[in-house]
Design an enzyme around this catalytic site. Structure first.
Site, PDB file in Angstrom:
ATOM      1  N   ASP A  73      -3.412   4.417  -2.146  1.00  0.00           N
ATOM      2  CA  ASP A  73      -4.546   4.734  -1.288  1.00  0.00           C
ATOM      3  C   ASP A  73      -5.017   6.171  -1.470  1.00  0.00           C
ATOM      4  OD1 ASP A  73      -6.180   4.015   1.233  1.00  0.00           O
ATOM      5  OD2 ASP A  73      -5.147   5.835   1.860  1.00  0.00           O
ATOM      6  N   GLU A 106      -6.604   3.611  -6.030  1.00  0.00           N
ATOM      7  CA  GLU A 106      -7.910   3.740  -5.375  1.00  0.00           C
ATOM      8  C   GLU A 106      -8.395   5.138  -5.759  1.00  0.00           C
ATOM      9  OE1 GLU A 106     -10.011   3.288  -1.002  1.00  0.00           O
ATOM     10  OE2 GLU A 106      -8.142   4.402  -1.146  1.00  0.00           O
ATOM     11  N   ASP A 127       0.837  -1.193   0.000  1.00  0.00           N
ATOM     12  CA  ASP A 127       0.000   0.000   0.000  1.00  0.00           C
ATOM     13  C   ASP A 127       0.873   1.244   0.000  1.00  0.00           C
ATOM     14  OD1 ASP A 127      -2.878   0.650   0.142  1.00  0.00           O
ATOM     15  OD2 ASP A 127      -2.971  -1.130   1.404  1.00  0.00           O
ATOM     16  N   HIS A 167     -10.788  -4.424   2.362  1.00  0.00           N
ATOM     17  CA  HIS A 167     -10.670  -4.118   3.788  1.00  0.00           C
ATOM     18  C   HIS A 167     -11.582  -2.988   4.230  1.00  0.00           C
ATOM     19  CE1 HIS A 167      -8.268  -1.200   1.727  1.00  0.00           C
ATOM     20  NE2 HIS A 167      -8.129  -0.482   2.826  1.00  0.00           N
ATOM     21  N   ASP A 168     -12.181  -2.258   3.275  1.00  0.00           N
ATOM     22  CA  ASP A 168     -13.076  -1.143   3.607  1.00  0.00           C
ATOM     23  C   ASP A 168     -14.539  -1.471   3.334  1.00  0.00           C
ATOM     24  OD1 ASP A 168     -11.152   0.640   4.505  1.00  0.00           O
ATOM     25  OD2 ASP A 168     -10.793   1.493   2.512  1.00  0.00           O
TER      26      ASP A 168
END
Length: 555
Positions: free
Chosen positions: A198, A255, A97, A328-329
């Protein structure tokens, strides 16, 4: 021209919850190393590992205090180097990430910025004076509350898109950008294959910093209007690519919430900023806004299908996509997308798997998805770790909902749903650890776990293995990877069906996303995969059973 990363099968690991190797209740790098044979057997060719950098873990690692060191909870730099080497031996690459919209408030840069207003590091972040003793404007952070936090003993505020302990970096500062570029190249030199990037669409802020009309009872307005994918971001993203990614044969996955389909060419076109991006338009179908969980939608399968098709068509015109239904979100897909509880099992899970794994683009699989992991049900807000869940709970009540309603919203949407410990077996703590885990396990770990499925040829895990091997190594791989996608819009509302076409071969995916038996006209075909035993072929039509899914070749 094809790219090596188009053929990858990517597995997302939330390291804190994947496997604990040293018995402290927290997953770690050596736990990932321990499970490389499992991942290889599943057919995985690349791992995306969520942040493992040094961090106070206010937002579970997305608040980084040292970009070039490892959080001791996860291990050491040497452990990571060993993981990279061991992964290469079994044909698995690793991406990390990249979190550069913000840092932790523990980062030395921010500590210097607070300690000395005249320090160069003050301009590494975004500080503004108060307006009439109040915050500079009425923008609301993604996690709730103002984006501004008061600086103690100064008439100043600093900006944070997310939590107050995640101050935003100031990309208007070229010296800050050079520091970021240097750090990225340092990691690429260490042998990783690339990055998932991210919240990158937040790095450009409208420089007028003006208030807007409030959209909630708190008197605030979402910061997305002034801080997400704003004019001028292209300058930062082009520079980022030129100074880092272009120097390596690496993969980058953005993202990129807030990017319109008319802008996809800028992001993933021939000279786009990234290799591929995630599109959240279909992923967030259950809520009006990904950050306002109390604004639920009564979505239909047709709406979900059309959003997927629109996304696929927009991406196909210009570049390559990153296909996912969990991360994960997000909550667990099987709980969110399968309406009938009796089908939140092998049938619902396999229907979703076949539906999305054969879309055009690189598939992403999130840990536990392959065994049909589900959402949990928590009884008290104190059981949640996720700061976004806690913020949404209290914000829901401020908007007039009861405690019970607020807790229900959080249970449905909490990011903790996918952050619970990986369910390896039915032993205490689900085989994740020998110690009480940092986050409660899901209550159903005794029945849903890897051990109960890995030797069962009719399990969801075995079905995922079959789907992945079909995409990666079968005679149909060129069509499933490189073939065009042609959506089929004129089906019954609860059917998702599309063609994959390559050279003279046409494959068709058909999924019944309902508990009703239904019929569908079909050309002559050869069956490749089905989640039921045998297809009900009725001479020109097929009968689809509840959540039946199939891949066929048209003759």
């Amino acid at each position: 021209m094809t790219k090596w990363w188009q053929e990858e099968m990517i597995y997302q690991i939330y390291p804190k919850s994947f496997k604990d190797s040293n018995g402290d209740g927290i997953g770690d790098i050596n736990g990932i190393r321990e499970k490389l044979p499992y991942l290889k057997d599943l057919g995985i060719t690349m791992l995306w590992i969520c942040p493992i950098f040094k961090s106070p873990m206010i937002d579970n690692g997305y608040d980084i205090s040292d970009y070039q060191d490892i959080n001791p909870d996860f291990g050491t730099l040497e452990d990571l180097e060993n993981l990279i080497e061991d992964s290469k031996k079994v044909g698995i690459k690793i991406i990390l990430d990249l979190v550069v919209n913000h840092s932790s408030d523990d980062h030395p840069w921010f500590q210097e910025a607070l300690a000395d207003p005249d320090s160069k590091y003050r301009d590494y972040y975004i500080f503004k004076k108060s307006v009439d003793g109040r915050p500079p404007n009425n923008w609301r952070s993604i996690f709730g509350g103002s984006v501004w936090e008061k600086v103690r003993s100064e008439d100043m505020y600093y900006l944070h898109t997310f939590d107050k302990r995640q101050p935003d970096l100031n990309f208007e500062n070229p010296e800050l950008r050079r520091e970021i570029h240097k750090m990225i190249n340092w990691w690429l030199d260490r042998g990783i294959a690339g990055f998932r990037i991210d919240s990158i669409t937040f790095i450009k802020k409208d420089q007028d910093y003006l208030s807007l009309e409030a959209d909630g009872v708190d008197g605030l307005v979402t910061c997305k209007h002034k801080m997400r994918n704003r004019p001028g971001i292209s300058e930062f993203l082009h520079e980022l690519k030129q100074e880092t990614f272009n120097k390596y044969d690496c993969v980058t996955v953005g993202e990129a919430p807030g990017v319109g389909y008319d802008e996809f060419g800028d992001y993933i076109g021939e000279d786009g900023y990234f290799s591929m991006i995630f599109d959240f338009k279909y992923a967030d179908i259950d809520v009006e806004s990904g950050s306002d969980w109390f604004k639920r939608t009564d979505w239909t399968v047709k709406e979900f299908r059309d959003l997927i098709f629109q996304s696929q068509e927009a991406i196909q015109k210009v570049g390559w996509g990153a296909n996912f239904i969990e991360n994960h979100d997000q909550p667990r897909a099987i709980s969110k997308l399968i309406r009938e509880p009796q089908y939140q099992n092998y049938f619902g899970g396999s229907a979703l798997a076949l539906m999305y794994l054969f879309l055009r683009g690189t598939p992403f699989l999130y840990q536990g998805q392959e065994i049909g992991a589900t959402n949990f049900t928590r009884q008290f807000i104190e059981q949640f770790d996720d700061i976004s869940s806690i913020d949404n709970y209290y914000r829901s009540m401020s908007e007039g909902f009861t405690k019970e309603e607020a807790l229900n919203f959080v249970n449905l949407r909490s990011r903790d749903n996918t952050r619970t410990p990986m369910q390896w077996d039915s032993s205490r703590y689900a085989g994740f650890s020998t110690h009480t885990p940092w986050l409660e396990t899901n209550e159903n770990y005794e029945t849903i776990n890897v051990a109960s499925q890995e030797n069962d040829s009719e399990s969801l895990l075995s079905f995922y293995r079959m789907l992945i091997s079909t995409r990666n190594t079968s005679e149909y791989r060129d069509t499933l990877i490189y073939g065009d996608i042609k959506p089929i819009y004129d089906t019954k509302a609860h059917i998702i069906s599309y063609y994959r076409e390559h050279s003279t071969e046409t494959l068709q995916v058909i999924v019944n996303m309902s508990s009703d038996e239904t019929s569908m006209e079909i050309q002559p075909f050869t069956s490749i995969i089905s989640n039921y035993k045998g297809i009900k072929n009725n001479d020109g039509s097929i009968t689809l059973r509840p959540y039946e899914a199939m891949l066929i070749k048209l003759n």
